[in-house]
Design a protein around this motif. Structure first.
Motif, PDB file in Angstrom:
ATOM      1  N   TRP A 274      35.088  35.222  38.516  1.00 56.87           N
ATOM      2  CA  TRP A 274      36.056  35.820  39.448  1.00 56.87           C
ATOM      3  C   TRP A 274      35.338  36.615  40.531  1.00 56.87           C
ATOM      4  N   ARG A 275      35.670  36.306  41.786  1.00 57.34           N
ATOM      5  CA  ARG A 275      35.035  37.045  42.892  1.00 57.34           C
ATOM      6  C   ARG A 275      35.362  38.536  42.826  1.00 57.34           C
ATOM      7  N   VAL A 276      36.603  38.816  42.373  1.00 55.54           N
ATOM      8  CA  VAL A 276      37.033  40.211  42.315  1.00 55.54           C
ATOM      9  C   VAL A 276      36.164  41.015  41.332  1.00 55.54           C
ATOM     10  N   ALA A 277      35.676  40.335  40.288  1.00 51.14           N
ATOM     11  CA  ALA A 277      34.855  41.045  39.289  1.00 51.14           C
ATOM     12  C   ALA A 277      33.552  41.493  39.940  1.00 51.14           C
ATOM     13  N   TRP A 278      32.972  40.604  40.753  1.00 55.67           N
ATOM     14  CA  TRP A 278      31.733  40.991  41.442  1.00 55.67           C
ATOM     15  C   TRP A 278      31.995  42.141  42.414  1.00 55.67           C
ATOM     16  N   ARG A 279      33.195  42.087  43.064  1.00 60.63           N
ATOM     17  CA  ARG A 279      33.529  43.165  44.000  1.00 60.63           C
ATOM     18  C   ARG A 279      33.530  44.519  43.273  1.00 60.63           C
ATOM     19  N   VAL A 280      34.066  44.537  42.064  1.00 55.66           N
ATOM     20  CA  VAL A 280      34.084  45.787  41.286  1.00 55.66           C
ATOM     21  C   VAL A 280      32.660  46.144  40.840  1.00 55.66           C
TER      22      VAL A 280
END
Ligand code: FDA
Length: 318
Positions: free
Chosen positions: A22-28
């Motif tokens: 998930w891209r969002v996981a990397w963002r976090v």
């Protein structure tokens, strides 16, 4: 309950496979992690050094399950040491023994750690062994003692976790020779037989171990912090009360500010990092980098529910 669930998820392979896509996981994760490459990590170290912070670099990875990977992690640790030297970074190195083979074979791990310390000693760079879950503590202390005899306390140091019942005694024993300690609360899921279940007890034990470190520093000679070499006392916490306690206890004992280092994780409590630096304390930032960021990120979520809401709100906005 939530903390226990997240700490379980931090080690669950199925969850790692799902979430790392998930891209969002990397963002976090990128709130805490410098990037996926050594170049990105070096750039952040330079920026932190410019602002007056010291650093310890951590190439993310743990519980390596085969020899080739453990040797590769060792080669990479040596590359980091060379980068610290070549780029003239004010940084040390943090490593996990399970990353360099402890989960497979102790002799392999010992050999790999020996190679890392040879490189570190050559350039005068300090290596801190992170402390992992409680099943690793005896093996970590044993290997530390062996390596300390060959390389000395200026090349290698330890971490102790105040949530473990045993750490107070370990601190008393291991500091007798001036061994450099990073004191943390502890980040793993531990059973009640080995660790205090209540946060208040973990906090009180943290302060008690702080006192042990102060006594040891007074007894063994109070070493000041330098860019590459931390002092005996490294208080690694973002908790205002623990920081305040350490400052007051050290001052009462007559220690100078340069002999007590505060350490914090990249991206956490920047306000506290800045204020300690402004007061004249050495502050070292733990800078993790690399592609193996999943368990590190989930442990940070477990420490603070607000981080989890940040994660979920990003997920909902996808
Ligand atoms: P606590 O968890 O009580 O937090 C106090 C306050 O700090 C919170 O109220 C919040 O304001 C802030 N905070 C804490 N965590 C946060 C987060 N994730 N996001 C945002 N805010 C947060 N552990 C281990 O087992 N082995 C090790 O080798 C290391 N190494 C290590 C190095 C360094 C430099 C640090 C700072 C920490 C570690 N740790 C560790 C992690 C440590 O055990 C612990 O899990 C965290 O530091 C969180 O505990 P605090 O002492 O910050 O207190």
């Amino acid at each position: 309950m939530l903390r226990a669930l997240l700490l379980y998820l931090s080690q669950a392979q199925w969850a790692r496979n799902m979430v790392t896509g998930w891209r969002v996981a990397w963002r976090v994760a990128s709130r805490f992690v410098a990037g996926e490459t050594l170049e990105e990590a070096v750039a952040l170290v330079k920026e932190l050094n410019r602002r007056g912070f010291y650093v310890t670099l951590d190439h993310l990875g743990e519980y390596t399950s085969n020899e080739a990977e453990a040797v590769r992690s060792t080669d990479e640790a040596i590359e980091i040491i060379e980068a610290i030297e070549n780029e003239d970074l004010q940084s040390g190195l943090s490593i996990k023994l399970s990353q360099i083979g402890m989960a497979i074979d102790e002799a392999l791990c010992e050999n790999n750690l020996h190679r890392i310390l040879m490189a570190a000693q050559k350039y005068g760079i300090f290596v801190r062994i992170d402390m992992e879950d409680s099943t690793y503590v005896d093996r970590t202390l044993d290997l530390y003692q062996k390596m300390r005899q060959s390389f000395g306390i200026d090349t290698i140091g330890l971490v102790l976790q105040s949530y473990l019942y045993r750490s107070l005694k370990d601190a008393e024993q291991v500091t007798q020779d001036g061994t450099r300690i990073r004191l943390v609360k502890g980040a793993y899921k531990e059973p009640g037989e080995v660790a205090f279940p209540e946060k208040a007890d973990v906090d009180a034990e943290f302060d008690r171990i702080t006192e042990v470190l102060i006594k040891a520093a007074l007894k063994t000679g109070c070493v000041e912090a330098g860019p590459k070499l931390p002092p005996l006392i490294a208080i690694a916490s973002h908790d205002d009360l623990r920081v305040r306690y350490a400052k007051a206890a050290a001052e009462k004992a007559g220690l100078t500010r340069r002999t007590v280092e505060f350490q914090m994780l990249n991206g956490i409590r920047r306000d506290l990092q800045d204020s300690l630096l402004a007061e004249g304390y050495p502050v070292r930032i733990y800078v993790p980098w690399g592609s193996e960021w999943y368990p590190y990120m989930v442990r940070r979520l477990a420490e603070r529910p607000a981080n989890l809401w940040f994660f979920i709100s990003n997920l909902l906005r996808r």
